[in-house]
Enzyme design. Structure first.
Site, PDB file in Angstrom:
ATOM      1  N   SER A 111     -51.022  21.100   7.928  1.00  0.00           N
ATOM      2  CA  SER A 111     -50.046  22.143   7.626  1.00  0.00           C
ATOM      3  C   SER A 111     -48.626  21.703   7.945  1.00  0.00           C
ATOM      4  CB  SER A 111     -50.375  23.400   8.428  1.00  0.00           C
ATOM      5  OG  SER A 111     -50.329  23.125   9.818  1.00  0.00           O
ATOM      6  N   CYS A 112     -48.475  20.691   8.787  1.00  0.00           N
ATOM      7  CA  CYS A 112     -47.128  20.265   9.163  1.00  0.00           C
ATOM      8  C   CYS A 112     -46.653  19.085   8.339  1.00  0.00           C
ATOM      9  CB  CYS A 112     -47.090  19.894  10.647  1.00  0.00           C
ATOM     10  SG  CYS A 112     -48.202  18.533  11.066  1.00  0.00           S
ATOM     11  N   GLY A 113     -47.456  18.610   7.386  1.00  0.00           N
ATOM     12  CA  GLY A 113     -47.001  17.499   6.568  1.00  0.00           C
ATOM     13  C   GLY A 113     -48.143  16.631   6.111  1.00  0.00           C
TER      14      GLY A 113
END
Length: 268
Positions: A111-113
């Site tokens: 979800s963060c990259g």
């Protein structure tokens, strides 16, 4: 502005100093899950403003490299579903394998990259060099900045939306798309240009956002030679812009802007 872009929220204003407390209604931007399905394959779920979704679908597919032009897209179906919206995009059969392979690889994305060595290599792969050229001026950039607010109905109503604008070299704003997500706004803009048959190489893009590397990459892959943002670039955004030959202008304000890169001397 699409009716589904905002909703009215009852709030209590807490006054400071001479400002009184009050019960108010505040227009807020709608943010909803948008499920992207490509050739019947569940591809991604994005959080977006549910307006201009056919533009968004077109720009998303182009940004993902699953189509080369809007003509490659057979159809786009927009379906309200429980809790959100489903975008069902259909490409020619010969492009289905690529969509399936990319969907499998997205499973490992966080979800963060992006996670993992293969995904790091994917992020850092060389971008195609920018081939288009325009001739513009500081006055044109200033004119586009001054006019942008007049093209942001969702932003004015809510104070919570990004805008992506396509501008002629003289600073005239030709297209604008808005969304709660800066990436979504740019995808919508690129999709709108593709669907209208407008060449992104004939002008520049103006964004009301921080300049991250993804926005540089989307601009380069769209074939646009110049990106202007009202906030600062990240280090990777600056590096990627320079490597691709993209003219990048950041921290654009009413009184000044920073030229991060202008390798072809397009700004007079």
């Amino acid at each position: 502005m699409a009716a589904s872009s905002t909703q009215s929220l009852p709030v209590r204003r807490l006054g400071f100093g001479s400002v009184a407390d009050a019960d108010l209604f505040r227009e807020i931007a709608v943010e909803t899950p948008v499920s992207v399905e490509i050739c019947g394959i569940g591809y991604a779920v994005m959080m977006a403003t549910p307006a201009d979704l056919r533009d968004y679908a077109t720009g998303f597919v182009l940004a993902e490299g699953l189509a080369d032009s809007a003509a490659d897209i057979r159809s786009i179906d927009v379906h309200p579903v429980e809790g959100g919206v489903a975008l069902r995009i259909w490409l020619p059969p010969e492009r289905t394998d690529k969509a399936l392979d990319r969907a499998r690889r997205r499973v490992s994305e966080s979800s963060c990259g992006l996670c993992g060595i293969e995904n790091i290599e994917e992020v850092l792969r060389p971008l195609p060099p920018v081939a288009a050229r325009i001739a513009t001026t500081r006055a044109a950039i200033a004119a586009a900045l001054a006019a942008l607010a007049d093209h942001q109905p969702l932003g004015r109503a809510t104070g919570a939306a990004h805008a992506a604008a396509f501008c002629a070299p003289d600073g005239t704003i030709r297209f604008v798309r808005e969304d709660v997500g800066r990436h979504n706004a740019l995808d919508k803009l690129i999709g709108a240009l593709a669907r209208a048959g407008v060449d992104p190489g004939t002008g520049f893009i103006l964004l009301s956002a921080r300049c991250s590397y993804e926005l540089v990459e989307k601009t380069v892959r769209a074939g646009c030679p110049m990106l202007v943002t009202i906030s600062a670039p990240t280090s990777l955004a600056a590096e990627r812009a320079a490597a691709a030959g993209l003219t990048l202008v950041a921290l654009a304000r009413a009184d000044s802007a920073l030229i991060v890169s202008d390798p072809h001397g397009m700004i007079a």
